[in-house]
Design a protein around this motif. Sequence first.
Motif, PDB file in Angstrom:
ATOM      1  N   ALA A 113     -20.348 -37.564  -6.730  1.00  0.00           N
ATOM      2  CA  ALA A 113     -20.862 -36.941  -5.516  1.00  0.00           C
ATOM      3  C   ALA A 113     -20.505 -37.787  -4.297  1.00  0.00           C
ATOM      4  N   MET A 114     -20.553 -39.114  -4.454  1.00  0.00           N
ATOM      5  CA  MET A 114     -20.185 -39.995  -3.349  1.00  0.00           C
ATOM      6  C   MET A 114     -18.706 -39.841  -2.997  1.00  0.00           C
ATOM      7  N   LEU A 115     -17.917 -39.535  -4.015  1.00  0.00           N
ATOM      8  CA  LEU A 115     -16.481 -39.310  -3.792  1.00  0.00           C
ATOM      9  C   LEU A 115     -16.193 -37.862  -3.408  1.00  0.00           C
ATOM     10  N   GLU A 116     -17.290 -37.134  -3.085  1.00  0.00           N
ATOM     11  CA  GLU A 116     -17.191 -35.746  -2.609  1.00  0.00           C
ATOM     12  C   GLU A 116     -16.515 -34.841  -3.627  1.00  0.00           C
ATOM     13  N   ASP A 117     -16.720 -35.141  -4.926  1.00  0.00           N
ATOM     14  CA  ASP A 117     -16.211 -34.303  -6.013  1.00  0.00           C
ATOM     15  C   ASP A 117     -14.700 -34.024  -5.880  1.00  0.00           C
ATOM     16  N   ARG A 118     -13.951 -35.014  -5.509  1.00  0.00           N
ATOM     17  CA  ARG A 118     -12.492 -34.873  -5.414  1.00  0.00           C
ATOM     18  C   ARG A 118     -11.899 -34.630  -6.805  1.00  0.00           C
ATOM     19  N   PRO A 119     -10.696 -34.086  -6.885  1.00  0.00           N
ATOM     20  CA  PRO A 119     -10.010 -33.986  -8.185  1.00  0.00           C
ATOM     21  C   PRO A 119      -9.909 -35.365  -8.827  1.00  0.00           C
ATOM     22  N   GLU A 168      -7.591 -37.091 -10.270  1.00  0.00           N
ATOM     23  CA  GLU A 168      -6.486 -37.975  -9.925  1.00  0.00           C
ATOM     24  C   GLU A 168      -6.751 -38.662  -8.581  1.00  0.00           C
ATOM     25  N   GLN A 169      -7.259 -37.876  -7.611  1.00  0.00           N
ATOM     26  CA  GLN A 169      -7.555 -38.450  -6.294  1.00  0.00           C
ATOM     27  C   GLN A 169      -8.714 -39.435  -6.381  1.00  0.00           C
ATOM     28  N   ALA A 170      -9.721 -39.094  -7.184  1.00  0.00           N
ATOM     29  CA  ALA A 170     -10.874 -39.979  -7.334  1.00  0.00           C
ATOM     30  C   ALA A 170     -10.451 -41.311  -7.943  1.00  0.00           C
ATOM     31  N   ALA A 171      -9.595 -41.259  -8.976  1.00  0.00           N
ATOM     32  CA  ALA A 171      -9.127 -42.485  -9.630  1.00  0.00           C
ATOM     33  C   ALA A 171      -8.316 -43.333  -8.657  1.00  0.00           C
ATOM     34  N   ALA A 172      -7.488 -42.674  -7.836  1.00  0.00           N
ATOM     35  CA  ALA A 172      -6.686 -43.402  -6.855  1.00  0.00           C
ATOM     36  C   ALA A 172      -7.584 -44.063  -5.808  1.00  0.00           C
ATOM     37  N   LEU A 173      -8.608 -43.346  -5.396  1.00  0.00           N
ATOM     38  CA  LEU A 173      -9.540 -43.892  -4.405  1.00  0.00           C
ATOM     39  C   LEU A 173     -10.288 -45.095  -4.970  1.00  0.00           C
ATOM     40  N   LEU A 174     -10.667 -44.999  -6.250  1.00  0.00           N
ATOM     41  CA  LEU A 174     -11.421 -46.082  -6.884  1.00  0.00           C
ATOM     42  C   LEU A 174     -10.552 -47.306  -7.175  1.00  0.00           C
ATOM     43  N   ALA A 175      -9.256 -47.144  -7.039  1.00  0.00           N
ATOM     44  CA  ALA A 175      -8.373 -48.296  -7.213  1.00  0.00           C
ATOM     45  C   ALA A 175      -8.526 -49.272  -6.052  1.00  0.00           C
ATOM     46  N   ARG A 176      -9.121 -48.802  -4.964  1.00  0.00           N
ATOM     47  CA  ARG A 176      -9.323 -49.648  -3.792  1.00  0.00           C
ATOM     48  C   ARG A 176     -10.584 -50.488  -3.967  1.00  0.00           C
ATOM     49  N   GLU A 177     -10.483 -51.774  -3.747  1.00  0.00           N
ATOM     50  CA  GLU A 177     -11.580 -52.730  -3.964  1.00  0.00           C
ATOM     51  C   GLU A 177     -12.793 -52.399  -3.109  1.00  0.00           C
ATOM     52  N   GLU A 178     -12.571 -51.983  -1.843  1.00  0.00           N
ATOM     53  CA  GLU A 178     -13.705 -51.733  -0.946  1.00  0.00           C
ATOM     54  C   GLU A 178     -14.541 -50.534  -1.404  1.00  0.00           C
ATOM     55  N   VAL A 179     -13.887 -49.546  -2.039  1.00  0.00           N
ATOM     56  CA  VAL A 179     -14.627 -48.370  -2.535  1.00  0.00           C
ATOM     57  C   VAL A 179     -15.490 -48.768  -3.720  1.00  0.00           C
ATOM     58  N   ARG A 180     -14.899 -49.552  -4.634  1.00  0.00           N
ATOM     59  CA  ARG A 180     -15.676 -49.993  -5.796  1.00  0.00           C
ATOM     60  C   ARG A 180     -16.856 -50.869  -5.357  1.00  0.00           C
ATOM     61  N   SER A 181     -16.632 -51.729  -4.362  1.00  0.00           N
ATOM     62  CA  SER A 181     -17.718 -52.582  -3.859  1.00  0.00           C
ATOM     63  C   SER A 181     -18.838 -51.734  -3.257  1.00  0.00           C
ATOM     64  N   LYS A 182     -18.451 -50.662  -2.579  1.00  0.00           N
ATOM     65  CA  LYS A 182     -19.456 -49.770  -1.988  1.00  0.00           C
ATOM     66  C   LYS A 182     -20.299 -49.116  -3.074  1.00  0.00           C
ATOM     67  N   LEU A 183     -19.667 -48.671  -4.159  1.00  0.00           N
ATOM     68  CA  LEU A 183     -20.396 -48.060  -5.270  1.00  0.00           C
ATOM     69  C   LEU A 183     -21.339 -49.062  -5.930  1.00  0.00           C
ATOM     70  N   GLU A 184     -20.862 -50.292  -6.075  1.00  0.00           N
ATOM     71  CA  GLU A 184     -21.719 -51.320  -6.680  1.00  0.00           C
ATOM     72  C   GLU A 184     -22.903 -51.639  -5.767  1.00  0.00           C
ATOM     73  N   GLU A 185     -22.653 -51.662  -4.468  1.00  0.00           N
ATOM     74  CA  GLU A 185     -23.724 -51.922  -3.507  1.00  0.00           C
ATOM     75  C   GLU A 185     -24.769 -50.811  -3.542  1.00  0.00           C
ATOM     76  N   GLU A 186     -24.308 -49.579  -3.741  1.00  0.00           N
ATOM     77  CA  GLU A 186     -25.221 -48.428  -3.811  1.00  0.00           C
ATOM     78  C   GLU A 186     -25.869 -48.293  -5.185  1.00  0.00           C
ATOM     79  N   LYS A 187     -25.579 -49.217  -6.110  1.00  0.00           N
ATOM     80  CA  LYS A 187     -26.135 -49.224  -7.469  1.00  0.00           C
ATOM     81  C   LYS A 187     -25.734 -47.967  -8.251  1.00  0.00           C
ATOM     82  N   LEU A 188     -24.551 -47.404  -7.954  1.00  0.00           N
ATOM     83  CA  LEU A 188     -24.109 -46.189  -8.636  1.00  0.00           C
ATOM     84  C   LEU A 188     -23.173 -46.487  -9.807  1.00  0.00           C
TER      85      LEU A 188
END
Length: 736
Positions: free
Chosen positions: A465-471, A473-493
Amino acid sequence: MRESADKGWFWLWGEAMYRYRRWVTGLWAAILVFMALFAVQAPGQFKDNGFTPKGSDSDAGMIALQEKLDFPASNFILVYSSDSRELTDQEAITTILNSLKPLEELPYVAGIAINPATRVAGHDHIQSVNVSLKLSTDEALDKFTEIKTKIKAPDGMKVDITGGPPILHDMQVATKRDIVKAEIIGLPIALLVLLLIFGTVLGALLPLIVGLASVTTTLGITYFIAQGYSLSNFLPNMVTMLGLAVGIDYALFMVSRFREELNQRQDVREAVAMTCQMAGRSIFFSGVAVLIGLLGMLFIELNIFRTLCLGGVLVVSLSVIIANTLLLSLMGLFGHNINRWNVIPSRWKKRQQASHLWSRIAYSVMKRPVLLVVIMSGILITFMLPVSDMKLGLPSAGMLPPSYESRHGDDLLTEAYDAREMNPIQIYAEAEEEFWSEASLRQMAAYTAKLRELDGVKEVKSLLAMLEDRPLEQAAALLAREEVRSKLEEEKLASDRSSLLIVVPEDDPESKDTERLVKQIRELDAGGLEVKVTGGPAYRLDMLDRINERIPVVVGFVMVVTYFVLLAAFRSVLLPLKAVLMNVLSLGASIGIVVAVFQNGFMAEWLHITSTGYVDATLPIIIFCVVFGISMDYEVFLISRIVEEYEKTGDNEASTAEGLRRTGSLITSAAFILIVVVGSFIYTDIQIIKALGLGLSLAVLIDATLIRIIVVPALMKLLGRANWWAPRWIRQRSHG
């Protein structure tokens, strides 16, 4: 060999207490002084509410969230309110957060954030802040005073602190106040009644000494136990209520029998020994009956039941022990002086003792037994009817009156925020690979889709939901970025292979529909994910399941074991069966009235009770286990005296009338004292204790009036000689 006629073990024990009376009294004095030093500190040591279903799926899920996603070990909520301004605009929010800078600087504060839950329209004058701590609940309680000093409401605002640790802190405060309040109300009235019963100062003081000694010793012992084990903060109230009620009652019967024996024999040693042989024996079996009821709570795996069982078993056992040691020794020391310092004219006491009112009542009842049994049974069953509509709920801040800060803050939260988002279903999910991988995302997407299809689901929140339900492939590419993963960890998701899903139900978190939704989620195929369902609704379901699953075991254990103990005491097959069944009737009637008051609001305002629309889920079991044994006391004392008279005369009706005559005034007085002492807890602050006080008072009132005065004599008449039948081996073993 009948113990009523010959010298048995209790006689020998009484002689020993007389012989060593000075040593025993001195030893107990030393014990009480030592225990009193720790008893006063005991309430502050009990920091567990006792309602966590440890080892359950919900408990395992919360532990996993804390260990894997760094969920805070504890947290609380600051609720701001204002009569003059809105608190939802950015200026107000900034002012609030700036006022919390001193709190944020504390090393154990993990985070401070505005509550993101959906608001209820029209409540912009209320704002709340979530505060996460790096402390366990016990540690948070220890730091609570320091935390409060760092919280100051900005000008034009008020702030209330609520949540887990604040509610527990307020309950500790309420516990201390309740004990003092109950003693201030109950003890003076109990002393007055004891003075009227005995007519002498010493006779009246001895039962109070036993009651206070039992409570003091028990609280002192539990202080040391609490250093190594987590105990529920309801324990001090339970100990005080039971200790005063049982201790005073037992001593009342002992002192009364001692004075009776002094009238028949001049030798104090023999009077003490016979008192122990007759009253001491009755108290022993009565205490065992109470302990059986309390031990029934051990079958339910919740800490509140185990704690209350511990406190109850200790205080009842000590009441029996103190009555049969310290009290016997004191009576041996005082001897005939126990009748000195009269406060009632001797002439009035003689007229009181000569009264045959109770035997006349017994004979009147035995003239029309069938009619009276039918009428009384109908009345009691009518009182039981509300039980059929009983609704069970979990204890919360509503256990406290609105005058307490944590309760007031909780009321404001309920008023201003969507309860479903404040108390959602949480799912801990663990994948085989890191959640950043496309395979794990595919599993998460499939599982989320299944959750959304369930009836009763309003919303599902997750990393997708935080990734706005992207496809994917796009979600995996977005999660390859360190800042996105850090944001998810900060949000306890999400973190590594662990992730959190939040399911917001359509219905109230405490509704039956939400219970069904939790069950459906647990039955759902997670498609390769390992999931644990937790959160408030899951905790509630697991707790209710533990209680409901064990109710038949608890009831069966208490009733069956009590029957066999009374079989040994009465040496009759039918007398203990009748006692158990009559107790069930009086107990059911009292629970029915508790439901009418606490769930339906009947006389709630007069009793200073906030009707919640449900009964605390723990109450039926607690009332059953505590009240079953306590209200059995009077049946034991009455039937024991009837048995004693029957062994002398062999006349069923005459022994029934004489037993009632001998115990009538005493049992009525004892019941009145117990009702006053226990009933004083109705006007305390904690809802569970208020309900227990009401239930126990009502059960004793019903038992000491309708049951003892009417039903018991009527059934004794109806059953006739069958009352006294038992297999030969039981009677031989009892007599031999």
